[in-house]
Write a protein that holds these residues in place. Structure first.
Motif, PDB file in Angstrom:
ATOM      1  N   ALA A  44       5.834 -30.529  -3.263  1.00  0.00           N
ATOM      2  CA  ALA A  44       5.914 -29.054  -2.913  1.00  0.00           C
ATOM      3  C   ALA A  44       6.416 -28.086  -3.912  1.00  0.00           C
ATOM      4  CB  ALA A  44       6.516 -28.926  -1.494  1.00  0.00           C
ATOM      5  N   ASN A  45       7.489 -28.734  -4.515  1.00  0.00           N
ATOM      6  CA  ASN A  45       8.252 -28.016  -5.619  1.00  0.00           C
ATOM      7  C   ASN A  45       7.316 -27.966  -6.862  1.00  0.00           C
ATOM      8  OD1 ASN A  45      10.757 -26.986  -6.830  1.00  0.00           O
ATOM      9  ND2 ASN A  45      10.491 -28.893  -8.067  1.00  0.00           N
ATOM     10  N   SER A  46       6.508 -29.079  -7.227  1.00  0.00           N
ATOM     11  CA  SER A  46       5.897 -28.899  -8.394  1.00  0.00           C
ATOM     12  C   SER A  46       4.489 -27.855  -8.040  1.00  0.00           C
ATOM     13  CB  SER A  46       4.860 -30.592  -8.575  1.00  0.00           C
ATOM     14  OG  SER A  46       5.907 -31.217  -8.792  1.00  0.00           O
ATOM     15  N   ILE A  47       3.987 -28.074  -7.096  1.00  0.00           N
ATOM     16  CA  ILE A  47       3.046 -26.877  -6.520  1.00  0.00           C
ATOM     17  C   ILE A  47       3.376 -25.379  -6.899  1.00  0.00           C
ATOM     18  CG2 ILE A  47       1.598 -25.878  -4.700  1.00  0.00           C
ATOM     19  CD1 ILE A  47       1.119 -28.687  -3.782  1.00  0.00           C
ATOM     20  N   ALA A  48       4.608 -25.288  -6.129  1.00  0.00           N
ATOM     21  CA  ALA A  48       5.666 -23.953  -6.071  1.00  0.00           C
ATOM     22  C   ALA A  48       5.753 -23.545  -7.657  1.00  0.00           C
ATOM     23  CB  ALA A  48       6.735 -24.091  -5.442  1.00  0.00           C
ATOM     24  N   ASN A  49       5.876 -24.635  -8.320  1.00  0.00           N
ATOM     25  CA  ASN A  49       6.157 -24.360  -9.841  1.00  0.00           C
ATOM     26  C   ASN A  49       5.047 -23.962 -10.580  1.00  0.00           C
ATOM     27  OD1 ASN A  49       9.052 -24.500  -9.681  1.00  0.00           O
ATOM     28  ND2 ASN A  49       8.821 -26.834 -10.116  1.00  0.00           N
ATOM     29  N   GLN A  50       4.084 -24.845 -10.280  1.00  0.00           N
ATOM     30  CA  GLN A  50       2.636 -24.519 -10.953  1.00  0.00           C
ATOM     31  C   GLN A  50       2.153 -22.898 -10.487  1.00  0.00           C
ATOM     32  OE1 GLN A  50       1.174 -26.285 -13.356  1.00  0.00           O
ATOM     33  NE2 GLN A  50       0.018 -24.584 -13.460  1.00  0.00           N
ATOM     34  N   ASN A  51       2.276 -22.602  -9.043  1.00  0.00           N
ATOM     35  CA  ASN A  51       1.761 -21.268  -9.045  1.00  0.00           C
ATOM     36  C   ASN A  51       2.700 -20.225  -9.313  1.00  0.00           C
ATOM     37  OD1 ASN A  51      -0.093 -22.379  -6.908  1.00  0.00           O
ATOM     38  ND2 ASN A  51       1.504 -22.528  -5.293  1.00  0.00           N
ATOM     39  N   GLU A  52       3.764 -20.372  -9.652  1.00  0.00           N
ATOM     40  CA  GLU A  52       4.745 -19.578 -10.583  1.00  0.00           C
ATOM     41  C   GLU A  52       4.346 -19.281 -11.897  1.00  0.00           C
ATOM     42  OE1 GLU A  52       7.277 -16.499 -10.923  1.00  0.00           O
ATOM     43  OE2 GLU A  52       6.823 -17.419  -9.018  1.00  0.00           O
ATOM     44  N   ARG A  53       3.957 -20.425 -12.495  1.00  0.00           N
ATOM     45  CA  ARG A  53       3.073 -20.303 -13.817  1.00  0.00           C
ATOM     46  C   ARG A  53       1.840 -19.587 -13.601  1.00  0.00           C
ATOM     47  NH1 ARG A  53       4.560 -26.022 -13.995  1.00  0.00           N
ATOM     48  NH2 ARG A  53       6.484 -26.363 -14.710  1.00  0.00           N
ATOM     49  N   ASN A  54       1.253 -20.024 -12.755  1.00  0.00           N
ATOM     50  CA  ASN A  54      -0.080 -19.470 -12.671  1.00  0.00           C
ATOM     51  C   ASN A  54       0.105 -17.721 -12.570  1.00  0.00           C
ATOM     52  OD1 ASN A  54      -1.552 -21.642 -12.781  1.00  0.00           O
ATOM     53  ND2 ASN A  54      -1.750 -22.106 -10.844  1.00  0.00           N
ATOM     54  N   ARG A  55       0.807 -17.150 -11.641  1.00  0.00           N
ATOM     55  CA  ARG A  55       1.058 -15.800 -11.311  1.00  0.00           C
ATOM     56  C   ARG A  55       1.716 -15.383 -12.893  1.00  0.00           C
ATOM     57  NH1 ARG A  55       3.020 -17.643  -6.235  1.00  0.00           N
ATOM     58  NH2 ARG A  55       5.090 -17.849  -7.183  1.00  0.00           N
ATOM     59  N   PHE A  56       2.497 -16.092 -13.605  1.00  0.00           N
ATOM     60  CA  PHE A  56       2.982 -15.541 -14.879  1.00  0.00           C
ATOM     61  C   PHE A  56       1.949 -15.188 -15.706  1.00  0.00           C
ATOM     62  CE2 PHE A  56       4.510 -16.297 -19.231  1.00  0.00           C
ATOM     63  CZ  PHE A  56       5.599 -15.239 -19.300  1.00  0.00           C
ATOM     64  N   ILE A  57       1.050 -16.383 -15.857  1.00  0.00           N
ATOM     65  CA  ILE A  57      -0.236 -16.350 -16.757  1.00  0.00           C
ATOM     66  C   ILE A  57      -0.928 -15.206 -16.168  1.00  0.00           C
ATOM     67  CG2 ILE A  57      -2.287 -17.576 -17.435  1.00  0.00           C
ATOM     68  CD1 ILE A  57      -0.570 -19.958 -17.260  1.00  0.00           C
ATOM     69  N   LYS A  58      -1.239 -14.958 -15.048  1.00  0.00           N
ATOM     70  CA  LYS A  58      -2.321 -13.865 -14.807  1.00  0.00           C
ATOM     71  C   LYS A  58      -1.522 -12.505 -14.724  1.00  0.00           C
ATOM     72  CE  LYS A  58      -4.495 -16.090 -10.746  1.00  0.00           C
ATOM     73  NZ  LYS A  58      -4.836 -16.238  -9.369  1.00  0.00           N
ATOM     74  N   ALA A  59      -0.371 -12.197 -14.780  1.00  0.00           N
ATOM     75  CA  ALA A  59       0.520 -11.016 -15.223  1.00  0.00           C
ATOM     76  C   ALA A  59       0.570 -10.975 -16.770  1.00  0.00           C
ATOM     77  CB  ALA A  59       1.984 -11.248 -14.736  1.00  0.00           C
ATOM     78  N   GLU A  60       0.530 -11.800 -17.482  1.00  0.00           N
ATOM     79  CA  GLU A  60       0.445 -11.743 -18.920  1.00  0.00           C
ATOM     80  C   GLU A  60      -0.927 -11.270 -19.421  1.00  0.00           C
ATOM     81  OE1 GLU A  60       3.004 -11.872 -21.375  1.00  0.00           O
ATOM     82  OE2 GLU A  60       3.940 -11.650 -19.583  1.00  0.00           O
ATOM     83  N   ASN A  61      -1.950 -11.908 -18.722  1.00  0.00           N
ATOM     84  CA  ASN A  61      -3.230 -11.767 -19.195  1.00  0.00           C
ATOM     85  C   ASN A  61      -3.667 -10.149 -18.811  1.00  0.00           C
ATOM     86  OD1 ASN A  61      -4.030 -14.308 -19.988  1.00  0.00           O
ATOM     87  ND2 ASN A  61      -4.969 -14.918 -18.207  1.00  0.00           N
ATOM     88  N   THR A  62      -3.105  -9.918 -17.787  1.00  0.00           N
ATOM     89  CA  THR A  62      -3.350  -8.545 -17.266  1.00  0.00           C
ATOM     90  C   THR A  62      -2.851  -7.462 -18.484  1.00  0.00           C
ATOM     91  OG1 THR A  62      -3.458  -9.033 -15.133  1.00  0.00           O
ATOM     92  CG2 THR A  62      -3.135  -6.545 -15.563  1.00  0.00           C
ATOM     93  N   ARG A  63      -1.591  -7.778 -18.944  1.00  0.00           N
ATOM     94  CA  ARG A  63      -0.700  -7.082 -19.770  1.00  0.00           C
ATOM     95  C   ARG A  63      -1.478  -6.984 -21.261  1.00  0.00           C
ATOM     96  NH1 ARG A  63       2.809  -7.794 -23.645  1.00  0.00           N
ATOM     97  NH2 ARG A  63       3.064 -10.149 -23.152  1.00  0.00           N
TER      98      ARG A  63
END
Length: 211
Positions: A44-63
């Protein structure tokens, strides 16, 4: 003295082993549950960390997409400004083209050539005139191609025999049409300066000589 144990020790031993078995079973279940909970928490912790990375990547892609659009817009603006600057420079240089043209025609037109008219379209000029012979036309083409700083790439469009005058004054000449390009001042060597309008006008008059 002989001692005899009359208690049911075998039944007691069985109960003791059964109790120990259930205790071990319970302990194993507890340990298994703890392991399952730990593994589940890890995943669960690994999935949460990966989801956080995905959100960060999406935000950076948008920027980055926004920055790319801004850069593309800036490039378009720069290209438009360069095009405007080039247009202004071309207008500035083309303003003196008639001077260059008439001056060069005077210089490069050999004897035996009579220029009747010329018409400019863009950076090409159509020359029409009479020549005493084909050799005169060839000499004109050589001059325009090799000796002119402002004219280039002459093409002979048409040459045909014609008669000018009437009666005893009639002469057999060659009527020709030549297409030649005009160089802009920026295409010439540094230090090239335009000729005066008075000299060009005088040269144009001299160019219109009868063969």
């Amino acid at each position: 003295m002989i001692k005899i144990n009359l208690l049911p020790h075998r039944e007691a031993s069985r109960k003791q082993r059964r109790s120990a078995f259930f205790a071990m079973l319970l302990l194993s279940a507890i340990i298994g549950l703890i392991v399952v909970l730990l593994v589940g928490a890890f995943f669960a912790n690994s999935i949460a960390n990966q989801n956080e990375r995905n959100r960060f990547i999406k935000a950076e892609n948008t920027r980055l997409d926004a920055e790319i659009q801004e850069v593309a817009s800036l490039k378009q603006e720069i290209a438009a400004l360069k095009a405007r600057q080039q247009a202004v420079e071309d207008l500035q240089s083309d303003r003196n083209q008639p001077v260059y043209l008439m001056d060069e025609l005077v210089k490069q037109t050999p004897e035996g050539i009579y220029l009747r008219s010329f018409k400019q379209e863009g950076q090409r000029v159509a020359l029409n005139g009479y020549a005493q012979s084909n050799e005169r036309v060839s000499e004109l083409l050589r001059n325009l191609s090799n000796n002119s700083a402002w004219l280039e790439r002459p093409d002979l469009i048409e040459i045909r025999v014609a008669n000018i005058g009437a009666g005893r004054d009639a002469k057999r000449v060659f009527e020709f049409t030549v297409n030649v390009g005009i160089k802009r001042p920026s295409d010439n060597e540094p230090g090239a300066t335009p000729k005066s309008a008075d000299g060009a006008a005088a040269g144009a008059a001299a160019a219109k000589k009868q063969p």
